[in-house]
Write a protein that holds these residues in place. Structure first.
Motif, PDB file in Angstrom:
ATOM      1  N   ARG A   1       0.814  -1.213   0.000  1.00  0.00           N
ATOM      2  CA  ARG A   1       0.000   0.000   0.000  1.00  0.00           C
ATOM      3  C   ARG A   1       0.853   1.271   0.000  1.00  0.00           C
ATOM      4  O   ARG A   1       0.343   2.363   0.240  1.00  0.00           O
ATOM      5  CB  ARG A   1      -0.947  -0.011   1.205  1.00  0.00           C
ATOM      6  CG  ARG A   1      -1.984  -1.123   1.118  1.00  0.00           C
ATOM      7  CD  ARG A   1      -3.002  -1.079   2.242  1.00  0.00           C
ATOM      8  NE  ARG A   1      -4.008  -2.114   2.066  1.00  0.00           N
ATOM      9  CZ  ARG A   1      -5.080  -2.012   1.293  1.00  0.00           C
ATOM     10  NH1 ARG A   1      -5.289  -0.896   0.621  1.00  0.00           N
ATOM     11  NH2 ARG A   1      -5.934  -3.009   1.182  1.00  0.00           N
TER      12      ARG A   1
ATOM     13  N   ARG B   1       3.761   3.936  -1.923  1.00  0.00           N
ATOM     14  CA  ARG B   1       3.868   4.566  -3.237  1.00  0.00           C
ATOM     15  C   ARG B   1       5.269   4.341  -3.804  1.00  0.00           C
ATOM     16  O   ARG B   1       6.267   4.496  -3.108  1.00  0.00           O
ATOM     17  CB  ARG B   1       3.565   6.060  -3.148  1.00  0.00           C
ATOM     18  CG  ARG B   1       2.171   6.364  -2.619  1.00  0.00           C
ATOM     19  CD  ARG B   1       1.830   7.832  -2.762  1.00  0.00           C
ATOM     20  NE  ARG B   1       1.665   8.206  -4.155  1.00  0.00           N
ATOM     21  CZ  ARG B   1       0.527   8.054  -4.837  1.00  0.00           C
ATOM     22  NH1 ARG B   1      -0.535   7.521  -4.255  1.00  0.00           N
ATOM     23  NH2 ARG B   1       0.450   8.426  -6.097  1.00  0.00           N
TER      24      ARG B   1
ATOM     25  N   ASP C   1       7.780   4.462  -7.702  1.00  0.00           N
ATOM     26  CA  ASP C   1       7.878   4.883  -9.092  1.00  0.00           C
ATOM     27  C   ASP C   1       8.718   3.854  -9.836  1.00  0.00           C
ATOM     28  O   ASP C   1       9.308   2.952  -9.229  1.00  0.00           O
ATOM     29  CB  ASP C   1       8.468   6.296  -9.221  1.00  0.00           C
ATOM     30  CG  ASP C   1       9.853   6.426  -8.595  1.00  0.00           C
ATOM     31  OD1 ASP C   1      10.722   5.568  -8.873  1.00  0.00           O
ATOM     32  OD2 ASP C   1      10.075   7.379  -7.830  1.00  0.00           O
TER      33      ASP C   1
ATOM     34  N   CYS D   1      -4.502  -6.862  -3.807  1.00  0.00           N
ATOM     35  CA  CYS D   1      -5.387  -6.076  -4.674  1.00  0.00           C
ATOM     36  C   CYS D   1      -6.798  -6.666  -4.682  1.00  0.00           C
ATOM     37  O   CYS D   1      -6.987  -7.863  -4.470  1.00  0.00           O
ATOM     38  CB  CYS D   1      -4.842  -6.045  -6.103  1.00  0.00           C
ATOM     39  SG  CYS D   1      -3.238  -5.233  -6.256  1.00  0.00           S
TER      40      CYS D   1
ATOM     41  N   ARG E   1      -9.244  -4.381  -9.616  1.00  0.00           N
ATOM     42  CA  ARG E   1      -8.803  -3.063  -9.164  1.00  0.00           C
ATOM     43  C   ARG E   1      -7.489  -3.198  -8.402  1.00  0.00           C
ATOM     44  O   ARG E   1      -7.478  -3.547  -7.225  1.00  0.00           O
ATOM     45  CB  ARG E   1      -9.868  -2.408  -8.280  1.00  0.00           C
ATOM     46  CG  ARG E   1      -9.529  -0.965  -7.915  1.00  0.00           C
ATOM     47  CD  ARG E   1     -10.676  -0.300  -7.186  1.00  0.00           C
ATOM     48  NE  ARG E   1     -10.380   1.098  -6.892  1.00  0.00           N
ATOM     49  CZ  ARG E   1     -11.229   1.934  -6.310  1.00  0.00           C
ATOM     50  NH1 ARG E   1     -12.437   1.506  -5.971  1.00  0.00           N
ATOM     51  NH2 ARG E   1     -10.890   3.183  -6.074  1.00  0.00           N
ATOM     52  N   CYS E   2      -6.401  -2.898  -9.084  1.00  0.00           N
ATOM     53  CA  CYS E   2      -5.081  -3.024  -8.469  1.00  0.00           C
ATOM     54  C   CYS E   2      -4.751  -1.799  -7.621  1.00  0.00           C
ATOM     55  O   CYS E   2      -5.171  -0.679  -7.931  1.00  0.00           O
ATOM     56  CB  CYS E   2      -4.001  -3.187  -9.544  1.00  0.00           C
ATOM     57  SG  CYS E   2      -3.984  -4.806 -10.322  1.00  0.00           S
ATOM     58  N   LEU E   3      -3.983  -2.027  -6.581  1.00  0.00           N
ATOM     59  CA  LEU E   3      -3.452  -0.926  -5.796  1.00  0.00           C
ATOM     60  C   LEU E   3      -2.404  -0.183  -6.615  1.00  0.00           C
ATOM     61  O   LEU E   3      -1.837  -0.722  -7.573  1.00  0.00           O
ATOM     62  CB  LEU E   3      -2.821  -1.454  -4.507  1.00  0.00           C
ATOM     63  CG  LEU E   3      -3.763  -2.158  -3.526  1.00  0.00           C
ATOM     64  CD1 LEU E   3      -2.966  -2.823  -2.410  1.00  0.00           C
ATOM     65  CD2 LEU E   3      -4.759  -1.170  -2.945  1.00  0.00           C
ATOM     66  N   SER E   4      -2.127   1.050  -6.229  1.00  0.00           N
ATOM     67  CA  SER E   4      -1.151   1.865  -6.955  1.00  0.00           C
ATOM     68  C   SER E   4       0.212   1.183  -7.023  1.00  0.00           C
ATOM     69  O   SER E   4       0.871   1.175  -8.065  1.00  0.00           O
ATOM     70  CB  SER E   4      -1.018   3.233  -6.280  1.00  0.00           C
ATOM     71  OG  SER E   4       0.034   3.979  -6.847  1.00  0.00           O
ATOM     72  N   ALA E   5       0.644   0.590  -5.908  1.00  0.00           N
ATOM     73  CA  ALA E   5       1.948  -0.079  -5.882  1.00  0.00           C
ATOM     74  C   ALA E   5       1.997  -1.215  -6.894  1.00  0.00           C
ATOM     75  O   ALA E   5       2.985  -1.394  -7.613  1.00  0.00           O
ATOM     76  CB  ALA E   5       2.235  -0.611  -4.482  1.00  0.00           C
ATOM     77  N   CYS E   6       0.929  -1.982  -6.967  1.00  0.00           N
ATOM     78  CA  CYS E   6       0.874  -3.105  -7.900  1.00  0.00           C
ATOM     79  C   CYS E   6       0.950  -2.614  -9.343  1.00  0.00           C
ATOM     80  O   CYS E   6       1.658  -3.193 -10.174  1.00  0.00           O
ATOM     81  CB  CYS E   6      -0.398  -3.911  -7.671  1.00  0.00           C
ATOM     82  SG  CYS E   6      -0.574  -5.337  -8.767  1.00  0.00           S
ATOM     83  N   ARG E   7       0.237  -1.554  -9.653  1.00  0.00           N
ATOM     84  CA  ARG E   7       0.245  -1.034 -11.026  1.00  0.00           C
ATOM     85  C   ARG E   7       1.651  -0.611 -11.442  1.00  0.00           C
ATOM     86  O   ARG E   7       2.097  -0.904 -12.556  1.00  0.00           O
ATOM     87  CB  ARG E   7      -0.728   0.144 -11.154  1.00  0.00           C
ATOM     88  CG  ARG E   7      -2.192  -0.252 -11.060  1.00  0.00           C
ATOM     89  CD  ARG E   7      -3.097   0.856 -11.569  1.00  0.00           C
ATOM     90  NE  ARG E   7      -2.995   2.064 -10.756  1.00  0.00           N
ATOM     91  CZ  ARG E   7      -3.754   2.324  -9.708  1.00  0.00           C
ATOM     92  NH1 ARG E   7      -4.671   1.449  -9.324  1.00  0.00           N
ATOM     93  NH2 ARG E   7      -3.617   3.452  -9.028  1.00  0.00           N
ATOM     94  N   VAL E   8       2.357   0.070 -10.547  1.00  0.00           N
ATOM     95  CA  VAL E   8       3.714   0.529 -10.871  1.00  0.00           C
ATOM     96  C   VAL E   8       4.662  -0.659 -11.019  1.00  0.00           C
ATOM     97  O   VAL E   8       5.419  -0.752 -11.996  1.00  0.00           O
ATOM     98  CB  VAL E   8       4.233   1.494  -9.786  1.00  0.00           C
ATOM     99  CG1 VAL E   8       5.711   1.811 -10.014  1.00  0.00           C
ATOM    100  CG2 VAL E   8       3.421   2.780  -9.790  1.00  0.00           C
TER     101      VAL E   8
END
Length: 245
Positions: A134, A136, A138, A169, A173-180
């Protein structure tokens, strides 16, 4: 907290044949100030050793039952260490290290830094706790992890991380961390000739209609569908027949 954290890290990477457990690297991961290890654990010499008979740093818990004591709120009282709190502590140290691309306390040499970077890159896939997922990130964080991972086990680590970062996740709907992490990993894999999941593969994964095991083909259990993310297979050249004179 430290005793529980050391045991948690060791337990989660125990049995990984290609990962050693140097105490100096664990110390570097957990410390936020110089000498913190000795300050916190030095007075607990009857419970945990921090130096072996050669004078080298080594963590040795003398009484395994002490961990059970810490785990039991009715027995440990004020000394009780909640698993979630320990999880959060280790996640925070991993996140800080990844963001800084280095431990918080400076290491004594370039060789020590290389050893720590390798250790951290290898252990990170096994320390993906709830709070880490969960946080953040990059793409630079992900590329640093990939490029600092020893090449002999990088493929397996990529597969484990690709799966592990997704485990918290929700459906579709993936969490932001997963998407990156997944986007950056897939970019690296495409550039290096991997077979990457198709949109249908990803849809099936989220729909839970298919259970993929993200491990290299040669160790994937036959009871599971073949992973849609696969490293390139080595080219097997036919034997060269030498002419007979």
């Amino acid at each position: 907290m430290w005793i529980r954290a050391i045991d948690m890290i060791e337990s989660d990477i125990r049995g990984r044949e290609q990962i050693s457990f140097p105490a100096r690297c664990v110390k570097a991961l957990l410390e936020t100030s110089q000498g913190e290890t000795e300050y916190l654990l030095g007075s607990l010499s009857s419970l945990i050793g921090i130096v072996n008979n050669k004078g080298e740093l080594e963590f040795r818990l003398y009484h395994k039952s002490f961990l059970d004591f810490l785990d039991a709120p009715d027995r440990g009282a004020d000394l009780h260490v909640d698993y979630g709190a320990c999880n959060q502590f280790v996640s925070a140290r991993c996140l800080e290290t990844l963001k800084s691309k280095a431990p918080q306390v400076a290491l004594p040499s370039n060789d020590a830094k290389k050893e720590f970077d390798s250790f951290f890159a290898q252990t990170l896939p096994y320390l993906i706790y709830h709070n880490f997922c969960r946080s953040r990130f990059d793409s630079g964080d992900v590329y640093w992890w990939i490029t600092n991972h020893p090449s002999h086990s990088r493929d397996t680590a990529i597969l484990i991380m690709f799966s592990g970062i997704h485990k918290n996740c929700g459906r579709f709907r993936c969490l932001s961390a997963c998407r990156v992490w997944r986007k950056t990993i897939l970019g690296f894999c495409k550039d290096n000739g991997w077979r990457v999941p198709s949109p249908i593969d990803r849809l099936l994964e989220d729909f839970r209609a298919t259970t993929y095991v993200y491990y290299p083909i040669n160790v994937t259990p036959t009871t599971h569908p073949k992973s849609p993310l696969r490293p390139p297979q080595p080219t097997i050249r036919p034997p060269v027949r030498l002419g007979v004179e």
